[in-house]
Design a protein around this motif. Structure first.
Motif, PDB file in Angstrom:
ATOM      1  N   CYS A  23      20.205 -24.763  44.799  1.00 55.74           N
ATOM      2  CA  CYS A  23      19.251 -25.373  45.731  1.00 55.74           C
ATOM      3  C   CYS A  23      18.294 -24.285  46.242  1.00 55.74           C
ATOM      4  O   CYS A  23      18.685 -23.412  47.009  1.00 55.74           O
ATOM      5  N   PRO A  24      17.027 -24.314  45.824  1.00 56.65           N
ATOM      6  CA  PRO A  24      16.106 -23.233  46.198  1.00 56.65           C
ATOM      7  C   PRO A  24      15.786 -23.173  47.697  1.00 56.65           C
ATOM      8  O   PRO A  24      15.467 -22.104  48.215  1.00 56.65           O
ATOM      9  N   ALA A  25      15.880 -24.309  48.381  1.00 50.22           N
ATOM     10  CA  ALA A  25      15.629 -24.285  49.826  1.00 50.22           C
ATOM     11  C   ALA A  25      16.767 -23.546  50.518  1.00 50.22           C
ATOM     12  O   ALA A  25      16.556 -22.746  51.429  1.00 50.22           O
ATOM     13  N   CYS A  75      12.800 -32.918  44.702  1.00 49.85           N
ATOM     14  CA  CYS A  75      12.786 -31.758  45.573  1.00 49.85           C
ATOM     15  C   CYS A  75      11.379 -31.177  45.716  1.00 49.85           C
ATOM     16  O   CYS A  75      10.651 -31.055  44.734  1.00 49.85           O
ATOM     17  N   LYS A 118      11.545 -27.013  44.824  1.00 49.57           N
ATOM     18  CA  LYS A 118      11.497 -26.550  43.434  1.00 49.57           C
ATOM     19  C   LYS A 118      10.061 -26.271  42.994  1.00 49.57           C
ATOM     20  O   LYS A 118       9.827 -25.528  42.051  1.00 49.57           O
ATOM     21  N   MET A 171      23.836 -27.586  49.972  1.00 43.37           N
ATOM     22  CA  MET A 171      22.572 -28.242  49.614  1.00 43.37           C
ATOM     23  C   MET A 171      21.773 -28.418  50.893  1.00 43.37           C
ATOM     24  O   MET A 171      22.320 -28.800  51.928  1.00 43.37           O
ATOM     25  N   ALA A 172      20.495 -28.154  50.800  1.00 44.67           N
ATOM     26  CA  ALA A 172      19.663 -28.143  52.001  1.00 44.67           C
ATOM     27  C   ALA A 172      19.405 -29.532  52.563  1.00 44.67           C
ATOM     28  O   ALA A 172      19.214 -29.702  53.763  1.00 44.67           O
ATOM     29  N   CYS A 173      19.367 -30.522  51.692  1.00 45.63           N
ATOM     30  CA  CYS A 173      18.960 -31.841  52.164  1.00 45.63           C
ATOM     31  C   CYS A 173      20.160 -32.660  52.604  1.00 45.63           C
ATOM     32  O   CYS A 173      21.192 -32.635  51.928  1.00 45.63           O
ATOM     33  N   CYS A 175      20.670 -33.731  46.885  1.00 43.47           N
ATOM     34  CA  CYS A 175      19.373 -34.031  46.258  1.00 43.47           C
ATOM     35  C   CYS A 175      19.029 -35.525  46.291  1.00 43.47           C
ATOM     36  O   CYS A 175      17.852 -35.878  46.248  1.00 43.47           O
ATOM     37  N   GLY A 216      16.635 -35.856  48.806  1.00 45.68           N
ATOM     38  CA  GLY A 216      15.633 -34.783  48.714  1.00 45.68           C
ATOM     39  C   GLY A 216      14.259 -35.188  49.225  1.00 45.68           C
ATOM     40  O   GLY A 216      13.918 -36.374  49.288  1.00 45.68           O
TER      41      GLY A 216
HETATM   42  S1  SF4 Z   1      16.407 -31.780  46.774  1.00 44.22           S
HETATM   43 FE1  SF4 Z   1      17.106 -30.767  48.637  1.00 44.22          FE
HETATM   44  S2  SF4 Z   1      19.274 -30.312  48.224  1.00 44.22           S
HETATM   45 FE2  SF4 Z   1      18.316 -30.743  46.267  1.00 44.22          FE
HETATM   46  S3  SF4 Z   1      17.712 -28.758  45.475  1.00 44.22           S
HETATM   47 FE3  SF4 Z   1      15.942 -29.604  46.550  1.00 44.22          FE
HETATM   48  S4  SF4 Z   1      16.058 -28.788  48.604  1.00 44.22           S
HETATM   49 FE4  SF4 Z   1      18.062 -28.502  47.662  1.00 44.22          FE
END
Ligand code: SF4
Ligand code: SF4
Ligand code: SF4
Length: 578
Positions: free
Chosen positions: A304-306, A359, A362, A501-503, A507, A510
């Motif tokens: 997860c890049p965030a 996302c 990304k 995971m950020a979200c 995802c 996302g």
């Molecule tokens: S959608 Fe959200 S959780 Fe998935 S990779 Fe992107 S930022 Fe991370």
């Protein structure tokens, strides 16, 4: 429980409820705008700034906001008096008086809460004409655009960024008519600690926060006869794209999506799930290596890049613990422009790799210099979101619901059930365990559904028994939860592996997914769709993917090999906190 009356009907409601919550339970609709309520993800914005939810309460001279007023015993509430309705209409008319009103060309056209509210309240003219505030658009980032002229000061983005994600990019600056939601020192987004998770975009009710649209570049590549355009789609897309075409939430549209991509003109239609299986090969190998050789633990997932940008800004002292694996779509790009370029006999410079992702982070990730293979040469050329793919399909006049189901192309198209669940919180670590346990024990487990790792709780942990050895797993989704988990790790709490995971929801929730209207049931149903696709797959462990096995035989040799490191792994950078 206490007794209240709503619109002449007696009703019992839990003490401490707001009028808005009580009305919802009683089946009474009160319009809202600034309100945001996703309790499961601890997302509640009830600052009461917009005043759209005004109601009358017997014995109170003034109208009161339903979202921020708690019910009292015997309260008599009227939500639909002419006075309340007129007040709501005036409030929206005043908001419109300082709005650009360029709905026809706005990204949120037909998907805007302000527009819907104006329609719901039957507003047919803009009564108040006067001075309009003007602000410069912030287009500095690869992921999102801020257009303060469309901001209605609802503060949802602040709640999301500051309280849920704990990144703290936004706050209201200035006073009165000059008030604007800004960044510290008015920095452009690209220079802030923004992780580009896009969650503020997801909750913004208007076009004040939107994504960076890359569809024009993708169309240009498709129509360029010199280019060979390869598209890959992330796991979470198949569980949400149908919503763009009014299909029921949770519809799995894998086959129709593949058919649509072919009709859009992509030369090769591939699956990021293939690269998710590849990620598992590398990540599980890295976990085993650290376990066997007293390496740094816990290992943190890095797809997860965030989340990666968050740790770079907020926990630079912990940068030795994330896995060095690139995210799956970046691994895909690296393999596509090396091994498969050679196999297909195409000059990598003529290949354009397009990632369809749930996302916004990304988009930023694809521009990270450490992921490029030369000056101006990225392995992934363009990233478009689920919403952008939906727009392209609509623009091309494709009737999505009528498409037949088609398969992915046969290179970089095979995938296992393990890779599909990458799209939901808990899925990456479950997929890694399916392979790591097999490699550790040599035993092909009968039970590969690690139910204890699933669910929507913000922070979860479970201990998995691997032939008598306890392996402790941590999971967090949403960056506020990630922060709490990392602080625990810093404080000495022991884990072997952690997925972040950020979200919220992973995802499936996302920032590039179809707007979910802050309804967590939608996020859960998308996750269920992925678990179902996993169940329906004939192969459910990444190491059993025959295309992946062939890739190692022909090119990469073994997981963690020199070649694999060169192409599939990366490094991290310490960054400023602001
Ligand atoms: S959608 Fe959200 S959780 Fe998935 S990779 Fe992107 S930022 Fe991370
Ligand atoms: S993209 Fe994420 S980190 Fe950046 S401002 Fe929005 S919510 Fe905050
Ligand atoms: S940018 Fe959007 S979410 Fe933030 S305050 Fe303005 S309208 Fe609300």
């Amino acid at each position: 429980m206490i007794n209240i009356t709503i619109n002449n009907n007696p009703f019992q409601v839990e003490d401490g409820s707001t009028i808005l919550d009580a009305a919802k339970k009683a089946g009474v609709h009160i319009p809202t705008l600034c309100h945001l309520d996703m309790h499961d993800f601890k997302m509640v914005n009830r600052v009461g700034t917009c005043r759209v939810c005004m109601v009358e309460v017997e014995g109170r001279r003034n109208l009161i906001p339903a979202c921020s007023t708690v019910v009292a015993e015997g309260m008599v509430i009227r939500t639909n008096t002419i006075r309340a309705i007129k007040a709501r209409r005036t409030i929206v008319e005043l908001l419109l008086s300082n709005h650009p009103k360029d709905c026809l060309i706005c990204e949120r056209n037909q998907n805007c809460e302000l527009q819907s509210l104006a329609a719901e309240l039957g507003i047919r003219e803009v009564k108040y004409q006067g001075y309009q505030s003007h602000h410069k658009k912030d287009t500095s980032s690869y992921s999102l655009i801020r257009n303060a002229e469309k901001c209605i000061l609802c503060r949802r983005c602040e709640t999301m960024c500051n309280e849920v994600q704990t990144v703290g990019v936004y706050s209201a600056v200035n006073r009165g008519f000059e008030t604007v939601i800004g960044t510290a020192f008015d920095l452009p987004m690209i220079e802030t600690a923004c992780t580009f998770c896009g969650q503020c975009v997801s909750v913004c009710p208007t076009g004040a926060l939107t994504l960076v649209d890359n569809t024009a570049e993708v169309w240009a590549a498709i129509y360029d006869p010199e280019k060979y355009v390869i598209v890959q789609t992330a796991p979470a897309i198949r569980a949400a794209l149908g919503e763009v075409f009014q299909m029921p939430v949770g519809s799995r549209v894998t086959g129709k999506m593949t058919a649509a991509l072919r009709r859009l003109g992509f030369d090769l239609v591939c699956d990021t799930d293939f690269a998710a299986d590849l990620t598992i090969m590398e990540e599980a190998n890295e976990l085993l290596d650290r376990l066997k050789n007293n390496g740094t633990l816990p290992i943190l997932t890095s797809c997860c890049p965030a989340w990666v940008k968050f740790i770079e800004h907020q926990f630079p002292d912990l940068l030795d613990i994330p896995s060095t694996c690139k995210s799956p779509h970046e691994m895909f790009g690296a393999i596509a422009k090396t091994h498969y370029a050679q196999k297909l006999g195409i000059d990598p410079e003529k290949i354009v790799v397009v990632s369809v992702m749930p996302c916004l982070a990304k988009k930023y990730e694809a521009a990270r210099p450490e992921l490029a293979y030369g000056k101006n040469s990225a392995y992934v050329d363009y990233v478009i979101s689920t919403r952008e793919l939906g727009s392209m399909i609509r623009e091309a006049g494709i009737t999505f619901a009528d498409l037949p189901d088609e398969d992915f192309d046969s290179i970089m198209g095979e995938s296992t059930g393990a890779s599909v669940i990458f799209g939901t919180t808990g899925g990456v670590i479950e997929a890694a365990l399916r392979t790591a346990v097999y490699w550790l024990t040599g035993e092909k487990l009968d039970k590969i559904d690690f139910e204890e790792l699933r669910g929507m709780q913000g922070i979860r942990s479970a201990t998995i028994d691997v032939q008598g050895t306890p392996v402790r797993i941590g999971i967090a989704h949403g960056l506020g939860n990630a922060r709490a988990l990392l602080e625990a790790v810093r404080g000495g709490e022991k884990y072997h592996a952690i997925e972040i995971m950020a979200c919220p929801g992973g995802c499936v929730g996302g920032g590039g997914q179809p707007y979910h209207g802050n309804n967590i049931e939608i996020i859960k149903q998308r996750a269920d769709a992925l678990y179902q696709e996993d169940k329906d797959k004939s192969i459910r462990r990444s190491h059993e993917n025959t295309e992946i096995q062939r890739l190692y035989e022909e090119f990469l040799e073994t997981p963690g090999s020199h070649k694999a490191h060169e192409l599939l792994h990366t490094t991290y950078t310490k960054r400023e906190k602001i």
